[in-house]
Design a protein around this motif. Sequence first.
Motif, PDB file in Angstrom:
ATOM      1  N   MET A 281      12.719  18.665 -10.749  1.00  0.00           N
ATOM      2  CA  MET A 281      13.511  19.869 -10.547  1.00  0.00           C
ATOM      3  C   MET A 281      13.944  19.651  -8.906  1.00  0.00           C
ATOM      4  SD  MET A 281      13.526  20.820 -13.141  1.00  0.00           S
ATOM      5  CE  MET A 281      14.837  22.054 -12.914  1.00  0.00           C
ATOM      6  N   LEU A 282      13.310  19.267  -7.888  1.00  0.00           N
ATOM      7  CA  LEU A 282      13.556  19.235  -6.711  1.00  0.00           C
ATOM      8  C   LEU A 282      13.742  17.928  -6.063  1.00  0.00           C
ATOM      9  CD1 LEU A 282      11.000  21.833  -5.226  1.00  0.00           C
ATOM     10  CD2 LEU A 282      13.381  22.261  -6.029  1.00  0.00           C
ATOM     11  N   GLY A 283      13.749  16.890  -6.676  1.00  0.00           N
ATOM     12  CA  GLY A 283      13.685  15.351  -6.486  1.00  0.00           C
ATOM     13  C   GLY A 283      15.112  14.830  -6.450  1.00  0.00           C
TER      14      GLY A 283
ATOM     15  N   ASP B 213       0.766  -1.230   0.188  1.00  0.00           N
ATOM     16  CA  ASP B 213      -0.035  -0.178   0.082  1.00  0.00           C
ATOM     17  C   ASP B 213       0.855   1.241  -0.070  1.00  0.00           C
ATOM     18  OD1 ASP B 213      -1.875   1.870   0.336  1.00  0.00           O
ATOM     19  OD2 ASP B 213      -3.056   0.817   1.839  1.00  0.00           O
ATOM     20  N   HIS B 214       0.784   1.870  -1.145  1.00  0.00           N
ATOM     21  CA  HIS B 214       1.615   2.885  -1.354  1.00  0.00           C
ATOM     22  C   HIS B 214       0.471   4.244  -1.529  1.00  0.00           C
ATOM     23  CE1 HIS B 214       5.636   1.174  -1.162  1.00  0.00           C
ATOM     24  NE2 HIS B 214       5.261   0.328  -2.095  1.00  0.00           N
ATOM     25  N   ARG B 215      -0.555   4.370  -0.904  1.00  0.00           N
ATOM     26  CA  ARG B 215      -1.410   5.397  -1.034  1.00  0.00           C
ATOM     27  C   ARG B 215      -0.551   6.964  -0.620  1.00  0.00           C
ATOM     28  NH1 ARG B 215      -6.870   3.043   1.140  1.00  0.00           N
ATOM     29  NH2 ARG B 215      -5.215   1.741   2.062  1.00  0.00           N
ATOM     30  N   GLY B 216      -0.800   7.782  -1.340  1.00  0.00           N
ATOM     31  CA  GLY B 216      -0.074   9.110  -1.180  1.00  0.00           C
ATOM     32  C   GLY B 216       1.181   9.252  -2.027  1.00  0.00           C
ATOM     33  N   LYS B 217       1.654   8.262  -2.575  1.00  0.00           N
ATOM     34  CA  LYS B 217       2.920   8.098  -3.225  1.00  0.00           C
ATOM     35  C   LYS B 217       2.539   7.860  -4.740  1.00  0.00           C
ATOM     36  CE  LYS B 217       5.719   7.042   0.715  1.00  0.00           C
ATOM     37  NZ  LYS B 217       4.755   6.894   1.666  1.00  0.00           N
TER      38      LYS B 217
ATOM     39  N   ALA C 127       2.224  21.496  -2.205  1.00  0.00           N
ATOM     40  CA  ALA C 127       0.699  21.962  -1.818  1.00  0.00           C
ATOM     41  C   ALA C 127       0.279  23.004  -2.568  1.00  0.00           C
ATOM     42  CB  ALA C 127       0.950  22.493  -0.291  1.00  0.00           C
ATOM     43  N   GLY C 128       1.019  23.709  -3.618  1.00  0.00           N
ATOM     44  CA  GLY C 128       0.571  24.564  -4.284  1.00  0.00           C
ATOM     45  C   GLY C 128       0.532  24.103  -5.738  1.00  0.00           C
ATOM     46  N   CYS C 129       0.699  22.869  -6.186  1.00  0.00           N
ATOM     47  CA  CYS C 129       0.530  22.272  -7.369  1.00  0.00           C
ATOM     48  C   CYS C 129      -1.040  22.054  -7.798  1.00  0.00           C
ATOM     49  CB  CYS C 129       1.156  21.097  -7.473  1.00  0.00           C
ATOM     50  SG  CYS C 129       2.935  21.429  -7.410  1.00  0.00           S
ATOM     51  N   ALA C 130      -1.389  22.513  -8.971  1.00  0.00           N
ATOM     52  CA  ALA C 130      -2.867  22.390  -9.403  1.00  0.00           C
ATOM     53  C   ALA C 130      -2.968  21.140 -10.254  1.00  0.00           C
ATOM     54  CB  ALA C 130      -3.199  23.559  -9.885  1.00  0.00           C
ATOM     55  N   SER C 131      -1.855  20.407 -11.048  1.00  0.00           N
ATOM     56  CA  SER C 131      -2.120  19.322 -11.740  1.00  0.00           C
ATOM     57  C   SER C 131      -0.951  18.484 -11.777  1.00  0.00           C
ATOM     58  CB  SER C 131      -1.891  20.176 -13.381  1.00  0.00           C
ATOM     59  OG  SER C 131      -0.551  20.526 -13.419  1.00  0.00           O
ATOM     60  N   LEU C 132      -1.371  17.164 -12.164  1.00  0.00           N
ATOM     61  CA  LEU C 132      -0.283  16.201 -12.511  1.00  0.00           C
ATOM     62  C   LEU C 132       1.097  16.647 -13.077  1.00  0.00           C
ATOM     63  CD1 LEU C 132       0.659  13.340 -12.008  1.00  0.00           C
ATOM     64  CD2 LEU C 132      -0.494  12.757 -14.283  1.00  0.00           C
ATOM     65  N   ASP C 133       0.844  17.359 -14.207  1.00  0.00           N
ATOM     66  CA  ASP C 133       2.082  17.955 -14.895  1.00  0.00           C
ATOM     67  C   ASP C 133       3.122  18.734 -13.868  1.00  0.00           C
ATOM     68  OD1 ASP C 133       3.430  17.599 -17.614  1.00  0.00           O
ATOM     69  OD2 ASP C 133       3.746  19.921 -17.225  1.00  0.00           O
ATOM     70  N   GLU C 134       2.364  19.587 -13.134  1.00  0.00           N
ATOM     71  CA  GLU C 134       2.978  20.233 -12.312  1.00  0.00           C
ATOM     72  C   GLU C 134       3.808  19.535 -11.033  1.00  0.00           C
ATOM     73  OE1 GLU C 134       2.429  24.451  -9.918  1.00  0.00           O
ATOM     74  OE2 GLU C 134       0.923  23.466 -10.624  1.00  0.00           O
TER      75      GLU C 134
ATOM     76  N   VAL D 201       8.677   3.896  -6.389  1.00  0.00           N
ATOM     77  CA  VAL D 201       7.389   4.610  -5.583  1.00  0.00           C
ATOM     78  C   VAL D 201       8.070   5.815  -5.230  1.00  0.00           C
ATOM     79  CG1 VAL D 201       6.152   4.261  -3.607  1.00  0.00           C
ATOM     80  CG2 VAL D 201       6.625   2.265  -4.897  1.00  0.00           C
ATOM     81  N   LEU D 202       7.705   6.862  -5.826  1.00  0.00           N
ATOM     82  CA  LEU D 202       8.133   8.388  -5.570  1.00  0.00           C
ATOM     83  C   LEU D 202       7.414   9.049  -4.366  1.00  0.00           C
ATOM     84  CD1 LEU D 202       9.174   9.420  -9.098  1.00  0.00           C
ATOM     85  CD2 LEU D 202      10.492   8.272  -7.163  1.00  0.00           C
ATOM     86  N   ASP D 203       8.092   9.462  -3.297  1.00  0.00           N
ATOM     87  CA  ASP D 203       7.505  10.389  -2.300  1.00  0.00           C
ATOM     88  C   ASP D 203       7.447  11.824  -2.460  1.00  0.00           C
ATOM     89  OD1 ASP D 203       6.472  11.381   0.241  1.00  0.00           O
ATOM     90  OD2 ASP D 203       7.988  10.358   1.188  1.00  0.00           O
ATOM     91  N   PRO D 204       6.305  12.269  -2.913  1.00  0.00           N
ATOM     92  CA  PRO D 204       6.245  13.744  -3.050  1.00  0.00           C
ATOM     93  C   PRO D 204       6.373  14.661  -1.686  1.00  0.00           C
ATOM     94  CG  PRO D 204       3.938  12.779  -3.336  1.00  0.00           C
ATOM     95  CD  PRO D 204       5.068  11.739  -2.987  1.00  0.00           C
ATOM     96  N   GLN D 205       6.251  14.052  -0.786  1.00  0.00           N
ATOM     97  CA  GLN D 205       6.603  14.859   0.486  1.00  0.00           C
ATOM     98  C   GLN D 205       7.992  14.422   1.077  1.00  0.00           C
ATOM     99  OE1 GLN D 205       3.847  16.646   1.519  1.00  0.00           O
ATOM    100  NE2 GLN D 205       3.231  15.762  -0.658  1.00  0.00           N
ATOM    101  N   ALA D 206       9.035  14.197   0.206  1.00  0.00           N
ATOM    102  CA  ALA D 206      10.222  13.536   0.537  1.00  0.00           C
ATOM    103  C   ALA D 206      11.064  14.653   1.396  1.00  0.00           C
ATOM    104  CB  ALA D 206      11.022  12.975  -0.528  1.00  0.00           C
ATOM    105  N   THR D 207      10.848  15.748   1.087  1.00  0.00           N
ATOM    106  CA  THR D 207      11.725  16.799   1.921  1.00  0.00           C
ATOM    107  C   THR D 207      10.879  18.110   2.195  1.00  0.00           C
ATOM    108  OG1 THR D 207      12.212  18.051  -0.117  1.00  0.00           O
ATOM    109  CG2 THR D 207      13.606  16.414   0.409  1.00  0.00           C
ATOM    110  N   PRO D 208      10.988  18.639   3.132  1.00  0.00           N
ATOM    111  CA  PRO D 208      10.283  19.838   3.510  1.00  0.00           C
ATOM    112  C   PRO D 208       9.833  20.746   2.522  1.00  0.00           C
ATOM    113  CG  PRO D 208      11.886  19.631   5.233  1.00  0.00           C
ATOM    114  CD  PRO D 208      12.241  18.734   4.162  1.00  0.00           C
ATOM    115  N   LEU D 209      10.997  21.013   1.611  1.00  0.00           N
ATOM    116  CA  LEU D 209      11.029  21.949   0.510  1.00  0.00           C
ATOM    117  C   LEU D 209       9.807  21.256  -0.665  1.00  0.00           C
ATOM    118  CD1 LEU D 209      11.194  24.630  -1.035  1.00  0.00           C
ATOM    119  CD2 LEU D 209      13.326  23.549  -1.966  1.00  0.00           C
ATOM    120  N   MET D 210       9.928  20.165  -0.853  1.00  0.00           N
ATOM    121  CA  MET D 210       9.154  19.420  -1.815  1.00  0.00           C
ATOM    122  C   MET D 210       7.534  19.552  -1.348  1.00  0.00           C
ATOM    123  SD  MET D 210      11.310  16.261  -3.369  1.00  0.00           S
ATOM    124  CE  MET D 210       9.847  15.450  -3.993  1.00  0.00           C
ATOM    125  N   ALA D 211       7.492  19.138  -0.085  1.00  0.00           N
ATOM    126  CA  ALA D 211       6.114  19.050   0.521  1.00  0.00           C
ATOM    127  C   ALA D 211       5.458  20.339   0.428  1.00  0.00           C
ATOM    128  CB  ALA D 211       6.138  18.443   2.207  1.00  0.00           C
TER     129      ALA D 211
END
Length: 443
Positions: free
Chosen positions: A417-419, A67-71, A403-410, A389-399
């Motif tokens: 760029m930050l990962g 289960d990797h929900r959220g990733k 939070a401000g991303c409006a689309s999958l592409d963003e 499996v990629l964690d979009p919350q991996a660093t404080p800056l990425m998280a």
Amino acid sequence: MSTTDALPLRAVRGEILHFLSDPAEHGAAAWQHFGDGILAIRDGCVAELGPAQDMLAKLPSDIALDDHRGKLVLPGFVDTHIHYAQTDIIASHGEQLLAWLEKYTFPAEARFADPVHAAATADFFCDELLRNGTTTAMAFATVHAASAEALFAAALRRRMRLITGKVLMDRNCPEELRDTAQAGDAESRALIARWHGRERLLYAVTPRFAGTSTRGQMQRAGRLFAEHPDLHLQSHLAENRGEVEWIARLYPEARSYLDVYDRFGQLGERSIYAHCIWLDRADRERMAATGSAMSFCPSSNLFLGSGLFDLAQARALGVRVGIGTDVGAGTSFSMLQTLGDAYKVLQLAGQRLSAASAFHLATLGGARSLYLDGRIGNFLPGREADFVVLDPQATPLMARRMAGCASLDERLFVLMMLGDDRAVAATHVMGEPAWRRGAPPPD
């Protein structure tokens, strides 16, 4: 026992994305995206993919479920050009290509005459690939046959899909790294017999580049490539202007650097050339016509000051393109960081790389450039179930940025760029965990 024998039915749940074609050509129709999806895996291969609600209704209640929900779950990354023997010289200061070879590369590769050193480096190298989400790689070994043996053995233990071969190099290099046309051919044939097609391993005929092989060796390499219709071939092409000028002096009869390889029968399906910067339109048209592929290596091209890859013209002419980290001139095993550098290179060239196109390059695009897109690169039924499996919350800056991303592409753009390796939560090979953040290292 084969790696695909008797593996149990299992599944992975999370946000799932994979590509069916190139977004640069087909837009949103090029991918499938499930905000909450399940990938079912049987015998190490993809059985079915769909929305979690639909899949849960048909899967056994006791199925092994990761289960990797959220990733974000993507096909495993495909690195189309990397040097395992250069692992220990990554981030070595300041030279351009030919000086880099003399100062750093050749001394490092001489150490691979020691099979113990080769085996230890191969183990570290494969673990580092998996830690960064890369499940398939086309890698250079050294001139020593034992260096290729060590890398094949390390990949076999991890069930990775790996392509390599002993380097062919019989001139313009240190004596301790020099083979002969005859010995290089004989050693290559022995390695092919032992490793090619074994589990997920494939052999690549590997002339380092035209400057370090005699005409006799180049002729034998082309003949070997032609004799085995399922072999790969890997080399370097038009990386640096000084290199191009040198090749022109060595082969005055050739129209271009690419024409050298063409004259020796080294173009064709399953041949892949790293860099491909200083080419003209006729060269690119010839690569497209023969089915030869390019490996775009943005990080090393920036690091060595080699030049800017022209992705737009390669696409326009129909050349297959994958992406390579090119460690050790490339400065990271991370495909995410490499994609970030690709974006910057193309910006400098006045070209645009969308996030979707970048992740296509790192997955299905890479698989297609290696002629393996019928086996890896996406999650169509029957494909080998390699995924990251990629964690979009991996660093404080990425998280914070996510939070401000409006689309999958963003969100994909922020990841590239930050990962880096910190964004990789887990890597699975043939459906089974191969690396997981926080898990103890293998014995």
